[in-house]
Scaffold this active site. Structure first.
Site, PDB file in Angstrom:
ATOM      1  N   SER A 105     -41.286 -26.932 -25.217  1.00  0.00           N
ATOM      2  CA  SER A 105     -41.440 -25.950 -26.281  1.00  0.00           C
ATOM      3  C   SER A 105     -42.771 -26.142 -26.994  1.00  0.00           C
ATOM      4  O   SER A 105     -43.405 -27.190 -26.890  1.00  0.00           O
ATOM      5  CB  SER A 105     -40.299 -26.073 -27.285  1.00  0.00           C
ATOM      6  OG  SER A 105     -40.329 -27.365 -27.880  1.00  0.00           O
ATOM      7  N   ASP A 132     -30.149 -29.348 -38.454  1.00  0.00           N
ATOM      8  CA  ASP A 132     -30.202 -29.856 -37.086  1.00  0.00           C
ATOM      9  C   ASP A 132     -29.021 -30.805 -36.902  1.00  0.00           C
ATOM     10  O   ASP A 132     -29.191 -32.001 -36.701  1.00  0.00           O
ATOM     11  CB  ASP A 132     -31.535 -30.569 -36.832  1.00  0.00           C
ATOM     12  CG  ASP A 132     -31.848 -30.705 -35.351  1.00  0.00           C
ATOM     13  OD1 ASP A 132     -31.096 -30.130 -34.547  1.00  0.00           O
ATOM     14  OD2 ASP A 132     -32.837 -31.374 -35.002  1.00  0.00           O
ATOM     15  N   SER A 175     -28.279 -27.556 -27.906  1.00  0.00           N
ATOM     16  CA  SER A 175     -29.616 -27.002 -27.713  1.00  0.00           C
ATOM     17  C   SER A 175     -30.340 -27.715 -26.574  1.00  0.00           C
ATOM     18  O   SER A 175     -30.866 -27.083 -25.653  1.00  0.00           O
ATOM     19  CB  SER A 175     -30.418 -27.133 -29.011  1.00  0.00           C
ATOM     20  OG  SER A 175     -31.776 -26.784 -28.820  1.00  0.00           O
ATOM     21  N   ALA A 232     -44.721 -26.309 -30.747  1.00  0.00           N
ATOM     22  CA  ALA A 232     -44.348 -26.856 -32.046  1.00  0.00           C
ATOM     23  C   ALA A 232     -43.772 -25.755 -32.923  1.00  0.00           C
ATOM     24  O   ALA A 232     -44.266 -24.623 -32.929  1.00  0.00           O
ATOM     25  CB  ALA A 232     -45.561 -27.476 -32.714  1.00  0.00           C
TER      26      ALA A 232
END
Length: 526
Positions: free
Chosen positions: A215, A277, A285, A217
């Site tokens: 991914s 999170d 995830s 940032a």
């Protein structure tokens, strides 16, 4: 994913088409439609702002959240505006005829309400919710409700497995027709931790298949894709990427073009602003992305430290057990490694500075940060031990030989050329033109470094958007420093960014000085 797949019948449809208009607004993973308040269809059909609508053009259809505007510069009364992401999905030109209609509410809303009420959900409930999320049927309000509900009423481990399974099943799923397919992932939170850019060429040079899609940032100063982009192109079509992986046994690319676990990307757009999170969401995830990418074996890095995501060994062990339970349910072999997260890894924070560190390690340069080298070797060694021909405990020595011999550098150079090399010299990295140093206010030894604060300073300086911006660390834990000597140097391209970073570092440098015996010791498990 087919934008038409699974979209329910509409309630009412506009009588005549409108001219489609691309509205240059980045709505971050949310499809948004724009109607002028004086639009005849808006008045006739009883549309309301923030309601869900269906947009159809050229045989394609998407769901979007409606915004009502009064400015003719954004959209005219005979036009239908759509945000950037939505326009790309429709795949037509400006001015193309488009229809708009009210959409049915998501079928999974009753399941969402039960989760908000604290009930436990089953496999089919999660499948329905994730399918609706991936197809953009949920508004940001509904997404937020789901994220908060699954955070406050913590998911049990069965629910985490159901969520992971549902997220992996939606979108594209790669099958490499090979075994094992290895990958490495870190849960994040540690600046400069660019071990993937060393692990991939080491493992690929050994001959194992290691397709690394990473991914960009979101809240950090650089992701693996941002740093690799300094050296090569990372936005590659799936067929090109597959060819590179099959020829070179590895890649380092951005995963955004592969449509892997698309519901995760939508959920992240809500989780990050809320700084949520939770363990269950984190596990779902990470593992859903790895499953969708075709991985069969995964090394997972959990850093532990006072300013890491995981603060204690007990918390790390609980998270480890959850990862292992869900991975086993998904038939994914996982090796969880608990590592030292007390400080940034390497010397640079920001794309160019981190690329410099990586290339110095690969070239066995004496200036290379030893902590980055050692951690990458240990993780690569654990990955190599997935090879049935490698005896347990031998991986580290094999990884070190591959690195020391130059085979890892040769493999990295081959991957860089295949992805489209960009000029870069680690001896003269193109750093931002402005800089300042943060110096010690007294004599002492570095006894603590705040990961969050150093990452914040690097972002204020412009990283990762400005590749050459960031923080260059000149002292690490346990190192002595005299009053007036620099602790780190901040680089920025613009005076405003430099001043923002300067003010932040003046309020809190991120460093604590003390006596040598005050440096905290942390047991980590390699």
């Amino acid at each position: 994913m087919d934008p038409q797949a699974g979209i329910p019948p509409v309630v009412a449809e506009s009588a005549s088409p409108l001219r489609l208009r691309r509205v240059a607004i980045d709505t971050w993973r949310e499809n948004v439609a724009y109607l002028h308040r004086d639009c005849a269809i808006y008045r006739a059909e009883g549309f309301q702002a923030l309601s869900k609508v269906e947009v159809r053009a050229n045989g394609r259809r998407i769901l979007a959240t409606l915004n009502v505007v009064d400015d003719d510069c954004i959209v005219q009364p005979d036009e239908l505006g759509v945000s950037i992401d939505a326009f790309v999905q429709l795949g037509v030109d400006n001015g193309h005829p488009a229809m708009i209609a009210q959409a049915e509410p998501p079928s999974s809303i009753p399941a969402l309400h039960r989760k908000i009420a604290g009930e436990r959900l089953g496999r089919e409930d999660f499948r329905a919710i994730v399918r609706d999320i991936a197809e953009h049927r949920y508004s940001k309000i509904e997404l937020t409700a789901f994220v908060v509900a699954t955070n406050q009423g913590e998911l049990d481990r069965e629910e985490v497995a159901f969520l992971t399974e549902a997220m992996a099943a939606v979108g594209h799923r790669i099958d490499w027709h090979e075994h094992p397919v290895v990958d490495k992932h870190c849960i994040g939170g540690i600046p400069g931790n660019r071990t993937s850019m060393l692990v991939v060429p080491i493992v690929a040079a050994h001959g194992m298949l290691c397709p690394k899609t990473s991914s960009r940032a979101i809240t950090s100063p650089a992701g693996t894709a941002d740093t690799m982009e300094v050296l090569a192109c990372v936005e590659l079509p799936t067929e090109v990427l597959s060819g590179i992986v099959r020829e070179h046994r590895g890649c380092l690319a951005w995963g955004g073009t592969a449509n892997l676990s698309p519901a995760d990307d939508v959920l992240i757009s809500v989780e990050r602003p809320l700084s949520i999170d939770s363990p269950g969401q984190m596990v779902a995830s990470i593992l859903s992305k790895k499953l969708a990418a075709g991985s069969t074996h995964l090394v997972l890095d959990i850093p532990v430290g006072p300013t890491a995501k995981v603060r204690s060994m007990a918390e790390a062990q609980r998270l480890r057990k959850l990862f292992e339970f869900v991975a086993a349910r998904m038939n994914l072999t996982i090796d969880v490694v608990i590592t030292d997260g007390r400080q940034p890894i390497g010397n640079g924070i920001g794309p160019v500075l981190e690329a410099r560190d990586v290339m110095r390690v690969l070239e066995n340069d004496p200036r290379a940060p030893n902590d980055l080298r050692q951690k990458a070797l240990r993780l690569a060694g654990r990955m190599l031990e997935f090879d049935p021909d490698v005896r347990g405990g031998d991986g580290f020595a094999i990884a070190r030989d591959i690195l020391d011999s130059g085979r890892a550098l040769a493999k990295m150079d081959a991957i860089i050329r295949a992805q489209g090399a960009r000029p870069f010299d680690h001896n003269a990295p193109p750093l931002a033109r402005l800089s300042f140093e943060v110096c010690a206010e007294a004599d002492g030894v570095v006894v603590a470094i705040d990961n969050h604060q150093l990452a914040r300073i690097a972002r204020l300086a412009g990283a990762p958007k400005m590749q050459a911006s960031g923080v260059d660390l000149l002292r690490k834990l346990g190192e002595p420093v005299a009053r007036g000597e620099p602790l780190y140097r901040v680089h920025a391209d613009y005076p405003a960014d430099l001043e923002f970073a300067r003010q932040a570092s003046a309020r809190a440098s991120g460093y604590v000085l003390g006596a040598a015996d005050e440096v905290p010791h942390l047991f980590v498990e390699f």
